[in-house]
Design an enzyme around this catalytic site. Structure first.
Site, mmCIF file in Angstrom:
data_model
loop_
_atom_site.group_PDB
_atom_site.id
_atom_site.type_symbol
_atom_site.label_atom_id
_atom_site.label_comp_id
_atom_site.label_asym_id
_atom_site.label_seq_id
_atom_site.Cartn_x
_atom_site.Cartn_y
_atom_site.Cartn_z
ATOM 1 N N GLY A 1 0.825 -1.202 0.000
ATOM 2 C CA GLY A 1 0.000 0.000 0.000
ATOM 3 C C GLY A 1 0.857 1.249 0.000
ATOM 4 N N GLY B 1 0.721 3.785 4.266
ATOM 5 C CA GLY B 1 1.908 3.041 3.858
ATOM 6 C C GLY B 1 3.103 3.963 3.645
ATOM 7 N N PHE C 1 -16.035 20.747 11.150
ATOM 8 C CA PHE C 1 -16.369 19.463 10.530
ATOM 9 C C PHE C 1 -17.386 18.761 11.410
ATOM 10 C CE2 PHE C 1 -14.520 16.708 7.139
ATOM 11 C CZ PHE C 1 -14.105 17.715 6.294
ATOM 12 N N GLN D 1 -19.452 3.027 6.769
ATOM 13 C CA GLN D 1 -19.891 4.427 6.788
ATOM 14 C C GLN D 1 -20.499 4.864 5.463
ATOM 15 O OE1 GLN D 1 -17.141 8.097 7.325
ATOM 16 N NE2 GLN D 1 -18.465 7.991 9.108
ATOM 17 N N HIS E 1 -21.448 8.199 3.587
ATOM 18 C CA HIS E 1 -21.259 9.649 3.648
ATOM 19 C C HIS E 1 -22.578 10.294 3.221
ATOM 20 C CE1 HIS E 1 -19.752 13.655 2.897
ATOM 21 N NE2 HIS E 1 -18.591 13.306 3.426
ATOM 22 N N LEU F 1 -18.096 11.954 -4.174
ATOM 23 C CA LEU F 1 -18.222 12.671 -2.909
ATOM 24 C C LEU F 1 -18.324 14.182 -3.075
ATOM 25 C CD1 LEU F 1 -17.978 11.990 0.187
ATOM 26 C CD2 LEU F 1 -15.728 12.993 0.000
ATOM 27 N N GLU G 1 -17.495 16.941 3.171
ATOM 28 C CA GLU G 1 -18.106 17.533 4.359
ATOM 29 C C GLU G 1 -17.627 18.977 4.553
ATOM 30 O OE1 GLU G 1 -18.627 14.658 7.368
ATOM 31 O OE2 GLU G 1 -18.105 16.081 8.938
ATOM 32 N N ARG H 1 -21.827 11.723 10.668
ATOM 33 C CA ARG H 1 -22.289 11.201 9.385
ATOM 34 C C ARG H 1 -23.387 10.157 9.509
ATOM 35 N NH1 ARG H 1 -16.344 10.883 6.516
ATOM 36 N NH2 ARG H 1 -16.190 13.141 6.267
ATOM 37 N N HIS I 1 -18.777 5.041 1.915
ATOM 38 C CA HIS I 1 -17.603 5.910 1.949
ATOM 39 C C HIS I 1 -16.405 5.331 2.687
ATOM 40 C CE1 HIS I 1 -15.533 9.726 1.846
ATOM 41 N NE2 HIS I 1 -15.466 9.802 3.168
ATOM 42 N N GLU J 1 -6.791 2.721 6.667
ATOM 43 C CA GLU J 1 -8.192 2.298 6.596
ATOM 44 C C GLU J 1 -8.343 0.782 6.660
ATOM 45 O OE1 GLU J 1 -10.466 4.371 3.637
ATOM 46 O OE2 GLU J 1 -12.217 3.089 3.916
ATOM 47 N N ARG K 1 -17.043 6.907 12.165
ATOM 48 C CA ARG K 1 -15.873 7.800 12.110
ATOM 49 C C ARG K 1 -16.306 9.252 11.944
ATOM 50 N NH1 ARG K 1 -12.765 10.242 7.927
ATOM 51 N NH2 ARG K 1 -13.820 9.189 6.211
ATOM 52 N N SER L 1 -9.727 10.356 9.533
ATOM 53 C CA SER L 1 -9.120 9.221 8.852
ATOM 54 C C SER L 1 -7.717 9.557 8.333
ATOM 55 C CB SER L 1 -9.994 8.766 7.688
ATOM 56 O OG SER L 1 -9.274 7.853 6.915
HETATM 57 C C1 LIG Z 1 -13.560 10.895 -1.910
HETATM 58 C C2 LIG Z 1 -12.988 10.731 -0.529
HETATM 59 C C3 LIG Z 1 -12.640 11.853 0.209
HETATM 60 C C4 LIG Z 1 -12.102 11.699 1.493
HETATM 61 N N1 LIG Z 1 -11.776 12.820 2.212
HETATM 62 C C5 LIG Z 1 -11.249 12.675 3.458
HETATM 63 C C6 LIG Z 1 -10.895 13.823 4.223
HETATM 64 O O1 LIG Z 1 -11.025 14.951 3.792
HETATM 65 N N2 LIG Z 1 -10.389 13.615 5.465
HETATM 66 C C7 LIG Z 1 -10.211 12.373 5.995
HETATM 67 O O2 LIG Z 1 -9.736 12.256 7.135
HETATM 68 N N3 LIG Z 1 -10.517 11.271 5.268
HETATM 69 C C8 LIG Z 1 -11.032 11.391 4.022
HETATM 70 N N4 LIG Z 1 -11.350 10.276 3.302
HETATM 71 C C9 LIG Z 1 -10.936 8.960 3.785
HETATM 72 C C10 LIG Z 1 -9.432 8.789 3.544
HETATM 73 O O3 LIG Z 1 -9.074 9.403 2.338
HETATM 74 C C11 LIG Z 1 -9.009 7.324 3.462
HETATM 75 O O4 LIG Z 1 -9.543 6.620 4.553
HETATM 76 C C12 LIG Z 1 -7.489 7.198 3.494
HETATM 77 O O5 LIG Z 1 -6.897 8.033 2.528
HETATM 78 C C13 LIG Z 1 -7.044 5.765 3.288
HETATM 79 O O6 LIG Z 1 -5.639 5.742 3.159
HETATM 80 P P1 LIG Z 1 -4.833 4.374 3.204
HETATM 81 O O7 LIG Z 1 -3.390 4.735 3.147
HETATM 82 O O8 LIG Z 1 -5.306 3.553 4.329
HETATM 83 O O9 LIG Z 1 -5.275 3.605 1.874
HETATM 84 P P2 LIG Z 1 -5.289 4.052 0.330
HETATM 85 O O10 LIG Z 1 -4.873 5.459 0.109
HETATM 86 O O11 LIG Z 1 -6.616 3.613 -0.198
HETATM 87 O O12 LIG Z 1 -4.146 3.146 -0.292
HETATM 88 C C14 LIG Z 1 -4.303 1.741 -0.435
HETATM 89 C C15 LIG Z 1 -3.061 1.207 -1.103
HETATM 90 O O13 LIG Z 1 -3.076 -0.218 -1.082
HETATM 91 C C16 LIG Z 1 -2.703 -0.713 -2.349
HETATM 92 N N5 LIG Z 1 -3.284 -2.054 -2.516
HETATM 93 C C17 LIG Z 1 -4.534 -2.471 -2.177
HETATM 94 N N6 LIG Z 1 -4.691 -3.768 -2.483
HETATM 95 C C18 LIG Z 1 -3.527 -4.182 -3.029
HETATM 96 C C19 LIG Z 1 -3.064 -5.421 -3.553
HETATM 97 N N7 LIG Z 1 -3.845 -6.508 -3.613
HETATM 98 N N8 LIG Z 1 -1.798 -5.485 -4.032
HETATM 99 C C20 LIG Z 1 -0.990 -4.399 -4.025
HETATM 100 N N9 LIG Z 1 -1.388 -3.209 -3.541
HETATM 101 C C21 LIG Z 1 -2.624 -3.099 -3.051
HETATM 102 C C22 LIG Z 1 -3.232 0.323 -3.333
HETATM 103 O O14 LIG Z 1 -2.577 0.254 -4.566
HETATM 104 C C23 LIG Z 1 -2.925 1.612 -2.560
HETATM 105 O O15 LIG Z 1 -1.581 2.002 -2.794
HETATM 106 C C24 LIG Z 1 -11.908 10.410 2.028
HETATM 107 C C25 LIG Z 1 -12.264 9.286 1.292
HETATM 108 C C26 LIG Z 1 -12.822 9.455 0.032
HETATM 109 C C27 LIG Z 1 -13.259 8.223 -0.703
#
Ligand SMILES: Cc1cc2nc3c(=O)[nH]c(=O)nc-3n(C[C@H](O)[C@H](O)[C@H](O)COP(=O)(O)OP(=O)(O)OC[C@H]3O[C@@H](n4cnc5c(N)ncnc54)[C@H](O)[C@@H]3O)c2cc1C
Length: 577
Positions: A10, A15, A118, A231, A233, A243, A246, A277, A343, A373, A384, A389
């Site tokens: 990730g 990550g 928020f 969740q 949204h 989206l 918020e 939410r 969401h 996440e 949440r 997040s």
């Molecule tokens: C539209 C939108 C707006 C948002 N806005 C906000 C906000 O303003 N504030 C807030 O706090 N939160 C917000 N969130 C939530 C927040 O963005 C996410 O919860 C957070 O960014 C998740 O980050 P992460 O690093 O856990 O995963 P991600 O950024 O989803 O990264 C997952 C990684 O895992 C990799 N991966 C997955 N499966 C595999 C596999 N099988 N093999 C190899 N690689 C894999 C992907 O390639 C990727 O690199 C928002 C969410 C959305 C959908």
């Protein structure tokens, strides 16, 4: 066999932040990030509204304990309070660290980081970069990966986690552009694989949010925690589902029904549009079901016209672009049609507050960590709060890196039978490529996503859930009937979709089984047959295990450490806004 000290699956915020922490702690470590998309295209880049921290730049009386209280109350008291303490205490420090890395936060007139309101937060504590906060943070973190010479395996898909004798030893991955299979071993493995919004048919999540990490952990015999808490949204743009942040309500937008009423007055009179939410989404759904949608339809309006053009373009330009691009609506002059969209995943791979993965109540898996996440350290409990997040990703990403760096000196490079895992992965891909059944991936996936949305949505009941659970098991059996048109190995995106479908089916089953087992309503989980919260029976986390006989449910206790410090605020009580 490929070998690294640490492999992080990730390249999103969690990550990347973990990799930066590890590289800063010991530059000699051989670090790798594996991602099925380029790290900069990870879903984190889409985060819009902001990241919470009690910096006190706007509301001087704010503090971490108030942030913690808002988070625990928002979570409907299911969050682990020791994890929430870590999240909220460390928040100001991680924001300043991001700022020092070069993240371009929006500013107050005096140059300090700006903060906005928020949902569910008592004070204005959400730091932001207009409404493109994820983009601003992820770009800085990913550029650090290059600076620290982290090996990046981009467009590699991880399809197997190797766990033997209670320790994580490696993984199997394939290169999407060429189909090459590789077995990898590492002294530590971190899953930061993001969420699973694509389990449902309408979601704000990107196409890659298919819950692969959760599926791989479950297939390796590990539990998933609190999967019933999905969740929604409140403001997905209707009908596309993308989206509308918020931040738009944080800037003062109104939610209005078909009768022209600001209906949140009936559901959360003190917070109105900035209620948490779960409450706001149920309110919108209830208005629509009661026939009070706009023109009696399946949406309500989100109205920003009173904010004026200058403020709209300065503070929420992305929302302005999205409405114009998808629906041709200029929000300066007209309201947006919105309704709830899937969401965020509150549940996930259970971890300690140091990001070590749990295999049961209090046992951990040696060498295996999770953050972001995909993980459930349980800072969000049953619901949440917005902008918590990104904070979780940065705080717990850094924490995962620090924990791994501490653990590594005692951790030799593991060994295992590479050939066995290569052969099994080869057979899996071979079977999918050779499959000659009557089913197209899209047909099975659409049937599944539609039914998840119909039967396990904002409101649930036992009869619907148990009937749907039995059907999911039948759909899983039909997985062997899928046929791929592309039989090649070069950029075979159909093959990736087939593997992702396996994740969706596994994660969906966990969600439904967990939802069926929780006979109460709490946070995002609302049971029409059990409308009240029941602390006596259910103030506990759900653990769901995949077994040949179906999903097995167990539980673990909720940490209530802040309750001892401040019983008046942190003792579970009725949640009113
Ligand atoms: C539209 C939108 C707006 C948002 N806005 C906000 C906000 O303003 N504030 C807030 O706090 N939160 C917000 N969130 C939530 C927040 O963005 C996410 O919860 C957070 O960014 C998740 O980050 P992460 O690093 O856990 O995963 P991600 O950024 O989803 O990264 C997952 C990684 O895992 C990799 N991966 C997955 N499966 C595999 C596999 N099988 N093999 C190899 N690689 C894999 C992907 O390639 C990727 O690199 C928002 C969410 C959305 C959908």
């Amino acid at each position: 066999m490929i070998e690294h000290d640490v492999v992080i699956v990730g390249g999103g915020l969690a990550g990347s932040r973990a990799a930066v922490e590890l590289a800063r702690t010991d530059p000699r470590l051989r670090l790798a990030i594996v991602s099925k998309v380029h790290p900069i295209r990870s879903h984190s880049v889409a985060a819009q509204g902001g990241i919470a921290a009690a910096l006190k730049n706007v509301d001087a009386h704010d503090d971490w304990l108030t942030h913690a209280f808002d988070t625990v109350k928002g979570a409907d008291y299911l969050a682990d309070q020791d994890a929430v303490e870590v999240l909220t205490r460390e928040a100001p420090r991680v924001i300043i660290d991001l700022e020092h890395m070069g993240v371009l936060f929006s500013r107050l007139d005096d140059g300090r980081i700006a903060q906005r309101a928020f949902g569910g937060h008592t004070n204005r504590r959400t730091c932001y970069a207009a409404d493109k906060t994820g983009h601003a943070i992820l770009h800085e973190l990913v550029s650090r990966l290059f600076q620290y010479r982290v090996s990046i395996y981009e467009e590699w898909y991880v399809l197997r986690l190797v766990i033997e004798e209670g320790e994580a030893r490696g993984l199997v991955m394939f290169h999407i552009p060429t189909g090459r299979l590789e077995v990898v071993r590492a002294r530590a493995i971190l899953f930061a694989t993001g969420g699973y919004g694509r389990v449902f048919n309408t979601t704000s999540n990107d196409y890659a949010s298919t819950g692969d990490g959760l599926c791989l952990a479950a297939m390796a015999g590990l539990p998933l925690q609190d999967m019933e808490f999905v969740q929604f949204h409140p403001t997905g743009l209707y009908p596309v589902g993308v989206l509308i942040s918020e931040a738009v309500r944080g800037e003062g937008a109104y939610l209005v029904n078909g009768l022209g009423e600001r209906f949140m007055e009936r559901y959360a009179p003190s917070r109105m549009e900035l209620a948490p939410r779960d409450i706001t989404s149920r309110a919108i759904d209830t208005e629509i079901r009661a026939g009070r949608g706009v023109h009696g339809g399946r949406y309500v309006h989100l109205d920003v016209r009173h904010l004026g053009k200058r403020r709209i373009l300065e503070r929420i330009p992305f929302a302005h672009d999205e409405a114009l691009r998808h629906l041709g609506i200029d929000i300066v002059d007209a309201p947006m049609p919105v309704r709830p969209t899937v969401h965020y995943s509150m549940g996930g791979i259970p971890t300690t507050i140091d990001c070590r993965v749990l295999s049961a109540h209090d046992q951990t898996v040696v060498g295996f960590y999770a953050a972001g996440e995909a993980a459930c350290a349980s800072v969000h409990g049953a619901n949440r709060l917005g902008s918590n997040s990104l904070l979780e990703c940065v705080v717990f990403g850094a924490r995962a890196g620090a924990t791994i760096a501490r653990d590594l000196p005692d951790r030799p490079m593991p060994t295992f039978d590479e050939e066995r895992y290569r052969r099994e992965a080869d057979e899996l891909l071979g079977t999918l490529l050779a499959g000659n059944g009557p089913l197209r991936i899209d047909a099975l996936r659409t049937q599944f996503q539609d039914a998840m949305t119909d039967h396990c949505s904002l409101f649930r009941d036992a009869a619907t859930l148990s009937a749907w659970l039995a059907t999911i098991e039948k759909l899983q059996a039909r997985y062997c009937d899928i046929r791929l048109d592309d039989r090649g190995t070069c950029f075979n995106t159909e093959l990736v979709e087939a593997l992702e479908l396996r994740s969706l089916l596994t994660v969906g089953e966990m969600i439904v089984a967990s939802a069926l087992s929780r006979e109460e309503s709490r946070g995002a989980h609302s049971r029409t047959d059990f409308p009240e919260r029941d602390d006596r029976r259910f103030l506990k986390h759900t653990l769901a295990y995949q077994t040949p006989e179906g999903v097995r449910i167990d539980h673990r206790p909720v940490n209530l450490s802040l309750q001892e410090r401040d019983p008046e605020r942190f003792t579970p009580q009725a949640r009113k806004y």
